[in-house]
Motif scaffolding. Sequence first.
Motif, PDB file in Angstrom:
ATOM      1  N   ALA A  85       7.862   6.676  13.315  1.00  0.00           N
ATOM      2  CA  ALA A  85       8.374   7.322  14.586  1.00  0.00           C
ATOM      3  C   ALA A  85       9.859   7.864  14.536  1.00  0.00           C
ATOM      4  CB  ALA A  85       8.681   5.922  15.842  1.00  0.00           C
ATOM      5  N   VAL A  86       9.954   9.241  15.249  1.00  0.00           N
ATOM      6  CA  VAL A  86      10.876   9.919  15.086  1.00  0.00           C
ATOM      7  C   VAL A  86      11.904   9.334  16.259  1.00  0.00           C
ATOM      8  CG1 VAL A  86      12.184  12.112  15.435  1.00  0.00           C
ATOM      9  CG2 VAL A  86       9.764  12.014  14.253  1.00  0.00           C
ATOM     10  N   LYS A  87      13.149   8.933  15.601  1.00  0.00           N
ATOM     11  CA  LYS A  87      14.187   8.560  16.667  1.00  0.00           C
ATOM     12  C   LYS A  87      15.751   8.890  16.628  1.00  0.00           C
ATOM     13  CE  LYS A  87      12.132   3.901  16.706  1.00  0.00           C
ATOM     14  NZ  LYS A  87      12.434   2.473  16.817  1.00  0.00           N
ATOM     15  N   LYS A  88      16.353   8.890  17.623  1.00  0.00           N
ATOM     16  CA  LYS A  88      17.858   9.141  17.404  1.00  0.00           C
ATOM     17  C   LYS A  88      18.901   8.221  17.336  1.00  0.00           C
ATOM     18  CE  LYS A  88      18.180  13.223  19.988  1.00  0.00           C
ATOM     19  NZ  LYS A  88      18.559  14.012  21.188  1.00  0.00           N
ATOM     20  N   ARG A  89      19.821   8.853  16.695  1.00  0.00           N
ATOM     21  CA  ARG A  89      20.945   7.633  16.517  1.00  0.00           C
ATOM     22  C   ARG A  89      22.227   8.755  16.460  1.00  0.00           C
ATOM     23  NH1 ARG A  89      19.599   5.537  10.755  1.00  0.00           N
ATOM     24  NH2 ARG A  89      19.805   7.212   9.480  1.00  0.00           N
ATOM     25  N   LEU A  90      23.442   7.992  16.515  1.00  0.00           N
ATOM     26  CA  LEU A  90      24.951   8.813  16.724  1.00  0.00           C
ATOM     27  C   LEU A  90      25.479   8.446  15.017  1.00  0.00           C
ATOM     28  CD1 LEU A  90      26.155   7.750  19.964  1.00  0.00           C
ATOM     29  CD2 LEU A  90      25.705  10.042  19.102  1.00  0.00           C
ATOM     30  N   HIS A  91      25.905   9.267  14.514  1.00  0.00           N
ATOM     31  CA  HIS A  91      26.591   9.361  13.140  1.00  0.00           C
ATOM     32  C   HIS A  91      28.027   9.553  13.483  1.00  0.00           C
ATOM     33  CE1 HIS A  91      23.119  10.253  10.095  1.00  0.00           C
ATOM     34  NE2 HIS A  91      22.654   9.261  11.025  1.00  0.00           N
ATOM     35  N   LEU A  92      28.974   8.521  13.613  1.00  0.00           N
ATOM     36  CA  LEU A  92      30.189   8.760  14.178  1.00  0.00           C
ATOM     37  C   LEU A  92      31.064   8.426  13.043  1.00  0.00           C
ATOM     38  CD1 LEU A  92      29.827   6.335  17.195  1.00  0.00           C
ATOM     39  CD2 LEU A  92      29.896   8.792  17.227  1.00  0.00           C
ATOM     40  N   PRO A  93      31.963   9.494  12.736  1.00  0.00           N
ATOM     41  CA  PRO A  93      33.040   9.292  12.172  1.00  0.00           C
ATOM     42  C   PRO A  93      34.124   8.368  12.466  1.00  0.00           C
ATOM     43  CG  PRO A  93      32.742  11.887  12.576  1.00  0.00           C
ATOM     44  CD  PRO A  93      31.943  10.746  13.329  1.00  0.00           C
ATOM     45  N   LYS A  94      35.137   7.986  11.679  1.00  0.00           N
ATOM     46  CA  LYS A  94      36.040   6.657  11.896  1.00  0.00           C
ATOM     47  C   LYS A  94      36.572   6.945  13.453  1.00  0.00           C
ATOM     48  CE  LYS A  94      39.513   3.863  10.145  1.00  0.00           C
ATOM     49  NZ  LYS A  94      40.521   3.464   9.427  1.00  0.00           N
ATOM     50  N   ARG A  95      37.158   8.206  13.673  1.00  0.00           N
ATOM     51  CA  ARG A  95      38.039   8.151  14.952  1.00  0.00           C
ATOM     52  C   ARG A  95      37.109   8.042  16.098  1.00  0.00           C
ATOM     53  NH1 ARG A  95      40.204  13.223  18.255  1.00  0.00           N
ATOM     54  NH2 ARG A  95      37.984  13.877  18.079  1.00  0.00           N
ATOM     55  N   GLU A  96      35.828   8.704  15.982  1.00  0.00           N
ATOM     56  CA  GLU A  96      34.779   8.347  17.194  1.00  0.00           C
ATOM     57  C   GLU A  96      34.186   7.275  17.361  1.00  0.00           C
ATOM     58  OE1 GLU A  96      35.151  11.350  15.300  1.00  0.00           O
ATOM     59  OE2 GLU A  96      35.840  12.708  16.419  1.00  0.00           O
ATOM     60  N   CYS A  97      33.876   6.623  16.184  1.00  0.00           N
ATOM     61  CA  CYS A  97      33.479   5.341  16.036  1.00  0.00           C
ATOM     62  C   CYS A  97      34.570   4.296  16.927  1.00  0.00           C
ATOM     63  CB  CYS A  97      33.296   4.875  14.745  1.00  0.00           C
ATOM     64  SG  CYS A  97      32.947   2.829  14.530  1.00  0.00           S
ATOM     65  N   LEU A  98      35.559   4.105  16.578  1.00  0.00           N
ATOM     66  CA  LEU A  98      36.682   3.412  17.363  1.00  0.00           C
ATOM     67  C   LEU A  98      36.704   3.800  18.898  1.00  0.00           C
ATOM     68  CD1 LEU A  98      39.364   3.473  14.488  1.00  0.00           C
ATOM     69  CD2 LEU A  98      37.543   1.931  14.726  1.00  0.00           C
ATOM     70  N   LEU A  99      36.896   5.054  18.895  1.00  0.00           N
ATOM     71  CA  LEU A  99      36.688   5.351  20.389  1.00  0.00           C
ATOM     72  C   LEU A  99      35.403   4.841  21.207  1.00  0.00           C
ATOM     73  CD1 LEU A  99      37.666   9.027  20.510  1.00  0.00           C
ATOM     74  CD2 LEU A  99      38.783   7.457  21.679  1.00  0.00           C
ATOM     75  N   ALA A 100      34.312   4.912  20.245  1.00  0.00           N
ATOM     76  CA  ALA A 100      33.006   4.438  20.937  1.00  0.00           C
ATOM     77  C   ALA A 100      33.140   2.889  21.020  1.00  0.00           C
ATOM     78  CB  ALA A 100      31.853   4.721  19.973  1.00  0.00           C
ATOM     79  N   ILE A 101      33.765   2.088  20.312  1.00  0.00           N
ATOM     80  CA  ILE A 101      34.020   0.688  20.771  1.00  0.00           C
ATOM     81  C   ILE A 101      35.046   0.266  21.414  1.00  0.00           C
ATOM     82  CG2 ILE A 101      32.695  -0.003  18.607  1.00  0.00           C
ATOM     83  CD1 ILE A 101      35.266  -0.755  17.255  1.00  0.00           C
ATOM     84  N   SER A 102      36.000   1.194  22.063  1.00  0.00           N
ATOM     85  CA  SER A 102      37.123   0.774  22.816  1.00  0.00           C
ATOM     86  C   SER A 102      36.648   0.463  24.131  1.00  0.00           C
ATOM     87  CB  SER A 102      37.901   2.221  22.835  1.00  0.00           C
ATOM     88  OG  SER A 102      37.229   3.236  23.516  1.00  0.00           O
ATOM     89  N   ASP A 103      35.518   0.266  24.470  1.00  0.00           N
ATOM     90  CA  ASP A 103      35.002  -0.109  25.936  1.00  0.00           C
ATOM     91  C   ASP A 103      35.391  -1.642  25.704  1.00  0.00           C
ATOM     92  OD1 ASP A 103      32.772  -1.622  27.410  1.00  0.00           O
ATOM     93  OD2 ASP A 103      32.406   0.663  27.708  1.00  0.00           O
ATOM     94  N   PRO A 104      35.936  -1.929  26.982  1.00  0.00           N
ATOM     95  CA  PRO A 104      36.213  -3.222  27.279  1.00  0.00           C
ATOM     96  C   PRO A 104      35.159  -4.507  26.979  1.00  0.00           C
ATOM     97  CG  PRO A 104      37.008  -2.108  29.165  1.00  0.00           C
ATOM     98  CD  PRO A 104      35.967  -1.012  28.269  1.00  0.00           C
TER      99      PRO A 104
END
Length: 103
Positions: free
Chosen positions: A54-73
Amino acid sequence: MNQQVALFMTSEEIGHLTQTEHQFVLSRACEQLVKAGIDPNEFWHEYTELGTGAVKKRLHLPKRECLLAISDPWYSDKAIAEILNVWNTWARQETDLFDFDDD
């Protein structure tokens, strides 16, 4: 994980480390990136799942974007600490790769 130091963390890895469903990670990450004025589309990658094909999608996040992504409360301090531990481990590995000391 390969022998090279990772330059990004996938949304699947974030899900695994934070014990969060991948679809939830994707929606939260995209929401946080948009809030920061970053277009999440530049981080999307397609891959073929082993076994199913199956063809799937995911995000490849550099460190800065990764840390922003998990900054959700929503993410707990423990979940954020897991992500930071991985990035810190990768940083130490990078340092070790370029340690040219003859000792």
